[in-house]
Design an enzyme around this catalytic site. Structure first.
Site, PDB file in Angstrom:
ATOM      1  CG  HIS A  74      -9.790  -7.528  -2.078  1.00 56.73           C
ATOM      2  ND1 HIS A  74      -8.902  -7.074  -1.193  1.00 56.73           N
ATOM      3  CD2 HIS A  74     -10.005  -6.473  -1.816  1.00 56.73           C
ATOM      4  CE1 HIS A  74      -7.818  -6.450  -0.298  1.00 56.73           C
ATOM      5  NE2 HIS A  74      -9.394  -5.644  -0.710  1.00 56.73           N
ATOM      6  CB  CYS A 118      -6.389  -4.611  -1.433  1.00 58.74           C
ATOM      7  SG  CYS A 118      -6.245  -3.553  -0.583  1.00 58.74           S
ATOM      8  CD  GLU A 129      -3.133  -0.415   0.743  1.00 58.89           C
ATOM      9  OE1 GLU A 129      -3.660   1.061   0.843  1.00 58.89           O
ATOM     10  OE2 GLU A 129      -4.033  -1.699  -0.178  1.00 58.89           O
TER      11      GLU A 129
END
Lengths: 84, 409
Positions: free
Chosen positions: B239, B112, B80
């Site tokens: 995810h 992500c 990130e």
């Protein structure tokens, strides 16, 4: 019945169907209630709004929906912007 | 065939229960159920994105022969946010994994989604045949810096890394090359504008995730003749910022494909999705490693008595997304079992809310570039020493003249 009333009625029918799909336990949808009051959490609310936007061909930012205070105003909002 | 040859995750040494975090922050306990999580991995200050990446990849690299290790000619880390504005996390990881100097390394970032982008590019590169026998190691690695300002996102944040070795023997997941769908556009749903905190617009983030899921699947279907969301994929891996959102995404796609009855939706969810949520529900959001933690969960939790097709959805705020697919099966189950992921997750040490706050206060400085800093791993020995059978792993010991320092311990 005016065409506007007819549209509102049709929109409300779709809102009821979508809410029932996502919140099967909800059987009564009073117009003066917010989706939160019907038991919709934040994920449920976004899913309901997305389904309604898709159905009515409405393009609007999520923040516009956040300001809508109850189901009646949601129906009016969708009826005004529906492209289908 | 090109695919994921090996997979492993490292999710730290400590955890807190989600009800304990709700209690500590005074959050509404009625909303615990929405997260569909029971535990959350908590990082210790002697861990950082580099140690997480190395500790996730080490068992994979250790299992390779010298010749195989030398064939890793691409190393990519996905975070990130890096630990330096120029120098990559990968540069440290390359050193501590002892990889060949004839290896290119770099770092990618797209919230992500980053690791999936790197894996897809690596798969195309390897499948092109321009470097026969080559392998690519992609590692998604992060630490959590969110605090009470993140409200209900804080108990869902994760900590750790997922290491994915891509090569020409896709034992874990053989890619359906060319079968993918993308959907991406600019939005500010969440971001890390400073190294000490994240920002998030919850409604916008939920909207973008669900919007991208539908549209990336639609793009996949436009490219793959006969693809059907209901019948083509035996399992779905998504995810997982928190499992409640995965559940909503699944329900949305089913509704769009004409399946509306709550019983039918629930049965499909249990059969195709639930096995992928076992690990995420005790780790939290592993950022760009999240979808690969979910893949590991599926392979370790589902029966997999025969080859099955898996549909994978990767989403990164900002936002970029991809739906792609591959084949997994019994051989994947046997190979992944050697990593002992479930056992390691069970060996994490429980900490209480006060211990969490103490760790978080130091962790929030983890990504801040400073010339000098000391971290003494011995200070965390009371926790590390309680991890049963803990093997020697890489620990963060501080910074000297902007150079991050590590030690095995």
């Amino acid at each position: 019945m005016t065409s506007t009333q007819s549209t509102h009625s049709e929109v409300f029918t779709v809102v009821r169907e979508v809410v029932s799909d996502i919140l099967p336990e909800v059987t009564d949808i009073p117009g003066h209630k917010h989706l939160k009051d019907l038991g919709a959490d934040s994920v449920d609310r976004v899913e309901i709004i997305l389904a309604l936007m898709d159905h009515f061909g409405v393009q609007a930012p999520m923040s516009d929906f956040s300001a809508v205070p109850d189901v009646d105003r949601l129906v009016a909002f969708l009826a005004e912007r529906s492209t289908r | 065939m090109t695919g994921i040859e090996a997979l492993n995750v490292h999710c730290g040494y400590a955890y807190a229960t989600v009800p304990e975090l709700f209690r500590g922050r005074g959050l509404d306990p009625g909303r615990v159920e929405n997260l569909m999580m029971t535990r959350r991995s908590i990082g210790l200050p002697c861990e950082d994105p580099v140690t997480n990446a190395v500790n996730a990849a080490l068992p994979i690299v250790a299992a390779l022969s010298d010749e195989e290790r030398a064939s890793i000619e691409v190393l990519v880390t996905s975070t990130e946010s890096g630990v330096d504005l120029s120098k990559s996390v990968a540069s440290y990881v390359h050193e501590y994994l002892g990889l060949s100097r004839n290896c290119r390394f770099f770092e990618v970032k797209q919230a992500c989604y980053g690791a999936t982008g790197a894996i897809q590019l690596a798969a195309g590169y390897l499948a092109s045949g321009i470097s026969p026998g080559a392998k690519a190691l992609v590692i998604a690695t992060d630490v959590a810096v969110v605090d009470e300002h993140a409200e209900y996102s804080e108990p869902a944040a994760g900590h750790g890394a997922a290491a994915v070795l891509v090569g020409d023997e896709g034992t874990i997941l053989e890619f359906d090359l060319g079968a993918f769908g993308n959907y991406s556009y600019e939005t500010l749903d969440s971001a890390r504008p400073e190294p000490t905190f994240d920002i998030a617009d919850v409604d916008r983030s939920l909207f973008a995730y669900l919007d991208c899921f539908s549209n990336s699947v639609a793009d996949y279907r436009s490219k793959v003749d006969g693809a059907d969301f209901m019948t083509t994929f035996d399992h779905l891996v998504m995810h997982t910022p928190f499992a409640g959102l995965v559940k909503a995404g699944h329900r949305k796609l089913l509704r769009e494909h004409g399946v509306r009855g709550p019983g039918e939706v629930a049965a499909d969810f249990e059969r195709r999705v639930a096995p992928s949520l076992v690990y995420p529900s005790v780790v939290g959001n592993l950022c760009s490693g999240s979808v690969y933690l979910a893949l590991a969960s599926l392979i370790d939790s589902a029966p997999l008595t025969e080859p099955v097709r898996v549909g994978l959805f990767s989403y990164g705020s900002g936002c970029s997304s991809e739906f792609f697919s591959g084949i997994t099966g019994p051989a994947a189950k046997d190979k992944l079992a050697t990593m002992g992921i479930g056992e390691r997750l069970a060996k994490r040490v429980e900490i209480d809310f006060d211990q969490y706050l103490a760790a978080l206060a130091v962790n929030k400085q983890c990504l801040v570039p400073v010339p000098d800093r000391d971290i003494d791993p011995a200070g965390y020995a009371p926790i590390l020493d309680r991890v049963p059978d803990r093997k020697e792993q890489l620990l963060f010991t501080g910074v000297r003249e902007y150079h991050r320092q590590y030690a095995w311990g």
